[in-house]
Scaffold this active site. Structure first.
Site, PDB file in Angstrom:
ATOM      1  N   GLU A 110      -0.660  11.371 -11.111  1.00 21.17           N
ATOM      2  CA  GLU A 110      -0.549  11.225 -12.560  1.00 21.17           C
ATOM      3  C   GLU A 110      -1.620  10.260 -13.035  1.00 21.17           C
ATOM      4  O   GLU A 110      -1.909   9.265 -12.365  1.00 21.17           O
ATOM      5  CB  GLU A 110       0.850  10.663 -12.884  1.00 21.17           C
ATOM      6  CG  GLU A 110       1.108  10.361 -14.346  1.00 21.17           C
ATOM      7  CD  GLU A 110       2.488   9.705 -14.557  1.00 21.17           C
ATOM      8  OE1 GLU A 110       3.102   9.241 -13.573  1.00 21.17           O
ATOM      9  OE2 GLU A 110       2.929   9.654 -15.708  1.00 21.17           O
ATOM     10  N   HIS A 138       5.098  11.114  -6.849  1.00 22.10           N
ATOM     11  CA  HIS A 138       3.716  11.095  -7.335  1.00 22.10           C
ATOM     12  C   HIS A 138       3.142   9.692  -7.293  1.00 22.10           C
ATOM     13  O   HIS A 138       3.870   8.710  -7.213  1.00 22.10           O
ATOM     14  CB  HIS A 138       3.613  11.673  -8.752  1.00 22.10           C
ATOM     15  CG  HIS A 138       4.327  10.891  -9.818  1.00 22.10           C
ATOM     16  ND1 HIS A 138       5.633  11.111 -10.166  1.00 22.10           N
ATOM     17  CD2 HIS A 138       3.904   9.879 -10.620  1.00 22.10           C
ATOM     18  CE1 HIS A 138       5.977  10.282 -11.136  1.00 22.10           C
ATOM     19  NE2 HIS A 138       4.951   9.518 -11.428  1.00 22.10           N
ATOM     20  N   HIS A 185       0.828  -1.202   0.000  1.00 25.51           N
ATOM     21  CA  HIS A 185       0.000   0.000   0.000  1.00 25.51           C
ATOM     22  C   HIS A 185       0.857   1.243   0.000  1.00 25.51           C
ATOM     23  O   HIS A 185       2.047   1.190   0.272  1.00 25.51           O
ATOM     24  CB  HIS A 185      -0.939   0.019   1.217  1.00 25.51           C
ATOM     25  CG  HIS A 185      -0.253   0.093   2.539  1.00 25.51           C
ATOM     26  ND1 HIS A 185       0.096  -1.021   3.254  1.00 25.51           N
ATOM     27  CD2 HIS A 185       0.164   1.156   3.264  1.00 25.51           C
ATOM     28  CE1 HIS A 185       0.691  -0.649   4.376  1.00 25.51           C
ATOM     29  NE2 HIS A 185       0.749   0.674   4.405  1.00 25.51           N
TER      30      HIS A 185
HETATM   31 CO    CO Z   1       4.993   8.342 -13.299  1.00 25.41          CO
END
Ligand code: CO
Length: 137
Positions: free
Chosen positions: A128, A78, A7
Site C-alpha cells: 500500500e 500488506h 524489520h
Molecule cells: Co494499511
C-alpha cells in the site's frame, strides 16, 4: 516491552531483482547484503524511520479482509509505505509496469490517500502507498 518495529522480512525468489525494486523503484536506502550462514539465507536490509503496526479486520464481516481470512487463518496482509506525493509515485510505478488494484488513490485510514499495488507486481506481497491529506494528530 515492544519498543519498535525492527524489520519485516519478505521471502523473494530473486534477490537482485527485489533489491533493485526497493532501492530504485521505491527509493529506499540500501544498507547492504549479508549472508547468514547459520540461517542459510542471504539478506538485504533497507532501514526506515519509525512505523506502525496496523491490525486489519473485516468490517461487518465483509470486504477484502473477510475474503483473505476465508483462505488463511490470519497473517501479514500488506506493507504500507508513506508517500509525500502519491500521484507522482503511482505515475512513476505505472510507467515501470506496476499494476495497481485501483485506478487512482482513495481515502483510507487516518484520512490518508491510499492505493494498493497488485501482489503479482511485488513477489506476492500486497503493498500500500499512503499519503496523509491533513494533520490528524
Ligand atoms: Co494499511
Amino acid at each position: 516491552m515492544i519498543v519498535a518495529l525492527d524489520h519485516i522480512a519478505i521471502a523473494v525468489p530473486d534477490l537482485e531483482r527485489a533489491i533493485k525494486r526497493f532501492m530504485e523503484d521505491f527509493g529506499l536506502q540500501f544498507e547492504g547484503t549479508e549472508e547468514v550462514e547459520s540461517a542459510k539465507t542471504a539478506t538485504a536490509f533497507f532501514p526506515l524511520p519509525a512505523t506502525s503496526i496496523e491490525l486489519v479486520h473485516p468490517l461487518r464481516g465483509e470486504g477484502p479482509i473477510a475474503k483473505y481470512l476465508e483462505k488463511k487463518p490470519g497473517g501479514i496482509h500488506h506493507l504500507c509505505f508513506r508517500s509525500d506525493d502519491i500521484e507522482a509515485d503511482v505515475a512513476r510505478l505505472k510507467a515501470k509496469g506496476y499494476t495497481f488494484l485501483s485506478e487512482s488513490p482513495t481515502l483510507g485510514a487516518h484520512d490518508c490517500k491510499v492505493i494498493f499495488i497488485h501482489p503479482k507486481s511485488c513477489d506476492g506481497v500486497l503493498i500500500e502507498l499512503s499519503q496523509p491529506t491533513a494533520d490528524h494528530h
